[in-house]
Design a protein around this motif. Structure first.
Motif, PDB file in Angstrom:
ATOM      1  N   ASP A  15       0.805  -1.216   0.000  1.00 47.56           N
ATOM      2  CA  ASP A  15       0.000   0.000   0.000  1.00 47.56           C
ATOM      3  C   ASP A  15       0.843   1.273   0.000  1.00 47.56           C
ATOM      4  OD1 ASP A  15      -2.306  -1.502  -0.045  1.00 47.56           O
ATOM      5  OD2 ASP A  15      -2.633  -1.382   2.116  1.00 47.56           O
ATOM      6  N   GLU A  16       2.009   1.264   0.649  1.00 46.48           N
ATOM      7  CA  GLU A  16       2.824   2.472   0.735  1.00 46.48           C
ATOM      8  C   GLU A  16       3.844   2.606  -0.399  1.00 46.48           C
ATOM      9  OE1 GLU A  16       6.600   0.585   1.707  1.00 46.48           O
ATOM     10  OE2 GLU A  16       6.308   2.730   1.795  1.00 46.48           O
ATOM     11  N   GLN A  17       4.162   1.542  -1.080  1.00 51.18           N
ATOM     12  CA  GLN A  17       5.192   1.585  -2.113  1.00 51.18           C
ATOM     13  C   GLN A  17       4.832   2.428  -3.336  1.00 51.18           C
ATOM     14  OE1 GLN A  17       5.846  -2.665  -2.393  1.00 51.18           O
ATOM     15  NE2 GLN A  17       7.815  -2.465  -1.331  1.00 51.18           N
ATOM     16  N   PRO A  18       3.587   2.472  -3.811  1.00 57.18           N
ATOM     17  CA  PRO A  18       3.294   3.337  -4.963  1.00 57.18           C
ATOM     18  C   PRO A  18       3.597   4.813  -4.700  1.00 57.18           C
ATOM     19  CG  PRO A  18       1.575   1.713  -4.730  1.00 57.18           C
ATOM     20  CD  PRO A  18       2.455   1.594  -3.504  1.00 57.18           C
ATOM     21  N   LEU A  21       7.329   5.223  -5.050  1.00 62.34           N
ATOM     22  CA  LEU A  21       7.693   5.142  -6.460  1.00 62.34           C
ATOM     23  C   LEU A  21       7.324   6.434  -7.186  1.00 62.34           C
ATOM     24  CD1 LEU A  21       8.724   3.558  -8.928  1.00 62.34           C
ATOM     25  CD2 LEU A  21       6.427   2.588  -9.140  1.00 62.34           C
ATOM     26  N   LYS A  22       6.144   6.955  -6.927  1.00 60.91           N
ATOM     27  CA  LYS A  22       5.714   8.197  -7.567  1.00 60.91           C
ATOM     28  C   LYS A  22       6.670   9.337  -7.230  1.00 60.91           C
ATOM     29  CE  LYS A  22       1.817  11.264  -8.123  1.00 60.91           C
ATOM     30  NZ  LYS A  22       1.434  12.368  -7.308  1.00 60.91           N
ATOM     31  N   ALA A  23       7.085   9.413  -5.978  1.00 65.03           N
ATOM     32  CA  ALA A  23       8.023  10.477  -5.579  1.00 65.03           C
ATOM     33  C   ALA A  23       9.341  10.361  -6.336  1.00 65.03           C
ATOM     34  CB  ALA A  23       8.261  10.417  -4.071  1.00 65.03           C
ATOM     35  N   ARG A  24       9.838   9.143  -6.506  1.00 60.53           N
ATOM     36  CA  ARG A  24      11.092   8.949  -7.268  1.00 60.53           C
ATOM     37  C   ARG A  24      10.896   9.283  -8.740  1.00 60.53           C
ATOM     38  NH1 ARG A  24      15.308   5.464  -5.498  1.00 60.53           N
ATOM     39  NH2 ARG A  24      16.295   5.916  -7.481  1.00 60.53           N
ATOM     40  N   LEU A  25       9.763   8.902  -9.309  1.00 65.25           N
ATOM     41  CA  LEU A  25       9.494   9.207 -10.714  1.00 65.25           C
ATOM     42  C   LEU A  25       9.418  10.717 -10.940  1.00 65.25           C
ATOM     43  CD1 LEU A  25       6.847   6.456 -11.537  1.00 65.25           C
ATOM     44  CD2 LEU A  25       9.187   6.583 -12.414  1.00 65.25           C
ATOM     45  N   GLU A  26       8.862  11.434  -9.977  1.00 63.54           N
ATOM     46  CA  GLU A  26       8.740  12.890 -10.115  1.00 63.54           C
ATOM     47  C   GLU A  26      10.099  13.590 -10.101  1.00 63.54           C
ATOM     48  OE1 GLU A  26       5.910  13.846  -7.059  1.00 63.54           O
ATOM     49  OE2 GLU A  26       4.219  13.404  -8.378  1.00 63.54           O
ATOM     50  N   PRO A  29      14.094  11.227 -14.826  1.00 62.95           N
ATOM     51  CA  PRO A  29      15.035  10.189 -15.217  1.00 62.95           C
ATOM     52  C   PRO A  29      16.495  10.516 -14.888  1.00 62.95           C
ATOM     53  CG  PRO A  29      13.454  10.568 -16.973  1.00 62.95           C
ATOM     54  CD  PRO A  29      13.262  11.648 -15.956  1.00 62.95           C
ATOM     55  N   ALA A  30      16.871  11.790 -14.923  1.00 58.23           N
ATOM     56  CA  ALA A  30      18.268  12.148 -14.632  1.00 58.23           C
ATOM     57  C   ALA A  30      18.651  11.751 -13.206  1.00 58.23           C
ATOM     58  CB  ALA A  30      18.488  13.638 -14.847  1.00 58.23           C
ATOM     59  N   ALA A  31      17.713  11.866 -12.275  1.00 55.79           N
ATOM     60  CA  ALA A  31      17.987  11.490 -10.886  1.00 55.79           C
ATOM     61  C   ALA A  31      18.229   9.990 -10.742  1.00 55.79           C
ATOM     62  CB  ALA A  31      16.838  11.922  -9.979  1.00 55.79           C
ATOM     63  N   ALA A  32      17.742   9.220 -11.703  1.00 53.83           N
ATOM     64  CA  ALA A  32      17.942   7.772 -11.694  1.00 53.83           C
ATOM     65  C   ALA A  32      19.125   7.360 -12.560  1.00 53.83           C
ATOM     66  CB  ALA A  32      16.671   7.063 -12.164  1.00 53.83           C
ATOM     67  N   MET A  52      14.415  -0.247  -6.109  1.00 55.03           N
ATOM     68  CA  MET A  52      13.784   0.323  -4.915  1.00 55.03           C
ATOM     69  C   MET A  52      13.167  -0.720  -3.995  1.00 55.03           C
ATOM     70  SD  MET A  52      11.815   3.687  -6.386  1.00 55.03           S
ATOM     71  CE  MET A  52      11.207   4.122  -4.753  1.00 55.03           C
ATOM     72  N   PHE A  53      12.659  -1.792  -4.566  1.00 54.85           N
ATOM     73  CA  PHE A  53      11.891  -2.772  -3.794  1.00 54.85           C
ATOM     74  C   PHE A  53      12.393  -4.187  -4.082  1.00 54.85           C
ATOM     75  CE2 PHE A  53       8.895   0.621  -5.259  1.00 54.85           C
ATOM     76  CZ  PHE A  53       8.828   1.317  -4.065  1.00 54.85           C
ATOM     77  N   PRO A  54      12.219  -5.107  -3.154  1.00 56.81           N
ATOM     78  CA  PRO A  54      12.688  -6.486  -3.365  1.00 56.81           C
ATOM     79  C   PRO A  54      11.710  -7.320  -4.200  1.00 56.81           C
ATOM     80  CG  PRO A  54      11.748  -6.308  -1.192  1.00 56.81           C
ATOM     81  CD  PRO A  54      11.706  -4.923  -1.793  1.00 56.81           C
TER      82      PRO A  54
END
Length: 62
Positions: A15-18, A21-26, A29-32, A52-54
């Motif tokens: 429930d908390e992972q999306p 993920l959304k925060a990282r996507l925002e 791509p350069a941050a990744a 990010m996740f197992p």
């Protein structure tokens, strides 16, 4: 008859992972590490989820 929700497999993310993920996507791509092309692709999102996740997801799941 009571509704059981949408058909299909159980969600891969908790429930908390999306939200995480959304925060990282925002951040973009350069941050990744994708500096040459500033677009998110399904393959890149799958790779980000794997870091990010197992869990592992298929491109058709993302």
């Amino acid at each position: 008859m009571a509704a059981r929700g949408p058909a299909g497999p159980d969600p891969k993310l908790s429930d908390e992972q999306p939200a995480r993920l959304k925060a990282r996507l925002e951040l973009g791509p350069a941050a990744a590490g994708y500096r040459e092309d500033q677009r998110w692709t399904l393959a890149r999102i799958v790779a980000l989820i794997a870091t990010m996740f197992p869990i592992r997801v298929a491109i058709t799941t993302a």
